[in-house]
Design a protein around this motif. Structure first.
Motif, PDB file in Angstrom:
ATOM      1  N   UNK A   2       6.611  -7.096   2.642  1.00  0.00           N
ATOM      2  CA  UNK A   2       5.232  -7.289   3.065  1.00  0.00           C
ATOM      3  C   UNK A   2       4.388  -6.189   2.431  1.00  0.00           C
ATOM      4  N   UNK A   3       3.357  -6.606   1.730  1.00  0.00           N
ATOM      5  CA  UNK A   3       2.418  -5.661   1.136  1.00  0.00           C
ATOM      6  C   UNK A   3       1.128  -5.696   1.932  1.00  0.00           C
ATOM      7  N   UNK A   4       0.533  -4.543   2.074  1.00  0.00           N
ATOM      8  CA  UNK A   4      -0.768  -4.434   2.721  1.00  0.00           C
ATOM      9  C   UNK A   4      -1.723  -3.786   1.738  1.00  0.00           C
ATOM     10  N   UNK A   5      -2.821  -4.470   1.462  1.00  0.00           N
ATOM     11  CA  UNK A   5      -3.803  -3.950   0.521  1.00  0.00           C
ATOM     12  C   UNK A   5      -5.100  -3.691   1.264  1.00  0.00           C
ATOM     13  N   UNK A   6      -5.624  -2.496   1.086  1.00  0.00           N
ATOM     14  CA  UNK A   6      -6.896  -2.110   1.682  1.00  0.00           C
ATOM     15  C   UNK A   6      -7.959  -2.245   0.595  1.00  0.00           C
ATOM     16  N   UNK A  10     -10.014   4.200  -1.273  1.00  0.00           N
ATOM     17  CA  UNK A  10     -10.317   4.938  -2.503  1.00  0.00           C
ATOM     18  C   UNK A  10      -9.258   4.691  -3.576  1.00  0.00           C
ATOM     19  N   UNK A  11      -8.047   4.351  -3.158  1.00  0.00           N
ATOM     20  CA  UNK A  11      -6.948   4.096  -4.096  1.00  0.00           C
ATOM     21  C   UNK A  11      -7.138   2.697  -4.678  1.00  0.00           C
ATOM     22  N   UNK A  12      -7.123   2.572  -6.018  1.00  0.00           N
ATOM     23  CA  UNK A  12      -7.288   1.248  -6.624  1.00  0.00           C
ATOM     24  C   UNK A  12      -6.234   0.258  -6.120  1.00  0.00           C
ATOM     25  N   UNK A  13      -6.593  -0.993  -6.027  1.00  0.00           N
ATOM     26  CA  UNK A  13      -5.713  -2.027  -5.488  1.00  0.00           C
ATOM     27  C   UNK A  13      -4.420  -2.119  -6.291  1.00  0.00           C
ATOM     28  N   UNK A  19       2.517   1.237  -5.658  1.00  0.00           N
ATOM     29  CA  UNK A  19       3.105   2.241  -4.778  1.00  0.00           C
ATOM     30  C   UNK A  19       3.938   1.604  -3.667  1.00  0.00           C
ATOM     31  N   UNK A  20       3.462   0.509  -3.104  1.00  0.00           N
ATOM     32  CA  UNK A  20       4.193  -0.137  -2.017  1.00  0.00           C
ATOM     33  C   UNK A  20       5.488  -0.780  -2.515  1.00  0.00           C
ATOM     34  N   UNK A  21       5.479  -1.278  -3.730  1.00  0.00           N
ATOM     35  CA  UNK A  21       6.710  -1.832  -4.294  1.00  0.00           C
ATOM     36  C   UNK A  21       7.712  -0.708  -4.548  1.00  0.00           C
ATOM     37  N   UNK A  22       7.240   0.424  -5.069  1.00  0.00           N
ATOM     38  CA  UNK A  22       8.129   1.581  -5.279  1.00  0.00           C
ATOM     39  C   UNK A  22       8.728   2.022  -3.948  1.00  0.00           C
TER      40      UNK A  22
END
Length: 130
Positions: A2-6, A10-13, A19-22
């Motif tokens: 499960x990925x969560x994108x904000x 400030x962090x690029x999508x 980062x979440x996959x890592x």
């Protein structure tokens, strides 16, 4: 996975996705051969441009963490479980540590935070045997 994108962070999508996959690889949620969602599917799920997902996947490919092919799509590679680190790993760690020190965090607290994070990835089970 499960990925969560904000979308307003400030962090690029693309960086959030990468980062979440890592982190999923580090936690063992993704292992060698694990498929990742197609870029267009992931983009549609988040309502973002598929080029954004492509950029995240391309970074992961350049880092040797995934393989991209037309037949199988994006798949976690064996290199993701190896000992190789991106060439800029220590530079990135140095910057993060410098930020903690610059904000007045005591060295013992920095070390404890690092140990806690490593332990959360199961790194304690992978102690260096050199």
């Amino acid at each position: 996975m499960i990925l969560n994108v904000d979308l307003v962070a400030d962090v690029p999508i693309y960086q959030q996705i990468r980062d979440q996959i890592v982190e999923a690889i580090a936690h063992g949620a993704l292992t060698e051969g694990s498929p990742l969602p197609p870029t267009r599917t992931l983009a549609a799920d988040f309502g973002i441009n598929f080029h954004t997902v492509n950029k995240a996947y391309d970074l992961l490919r350049q880092e040797g963490l995934i393989r991209l092919s037309r037949g199988s799509g994006a798949v976690v590679t064996a290199a993701a479980t190896g000992q190789l680190l991106p060439s800029d790993w220590t530079a990135r760690a140095r910057t993060l540590l410098a930020e903690a020190v610059a904000r007045g965090m005591p060295a013992d607290d920095v070390l404890q935070a690092c140990r806690t994070l490593l332990d959360s990835f199961g790194a304690a089970d992978q102690e260096d045997t050199r």
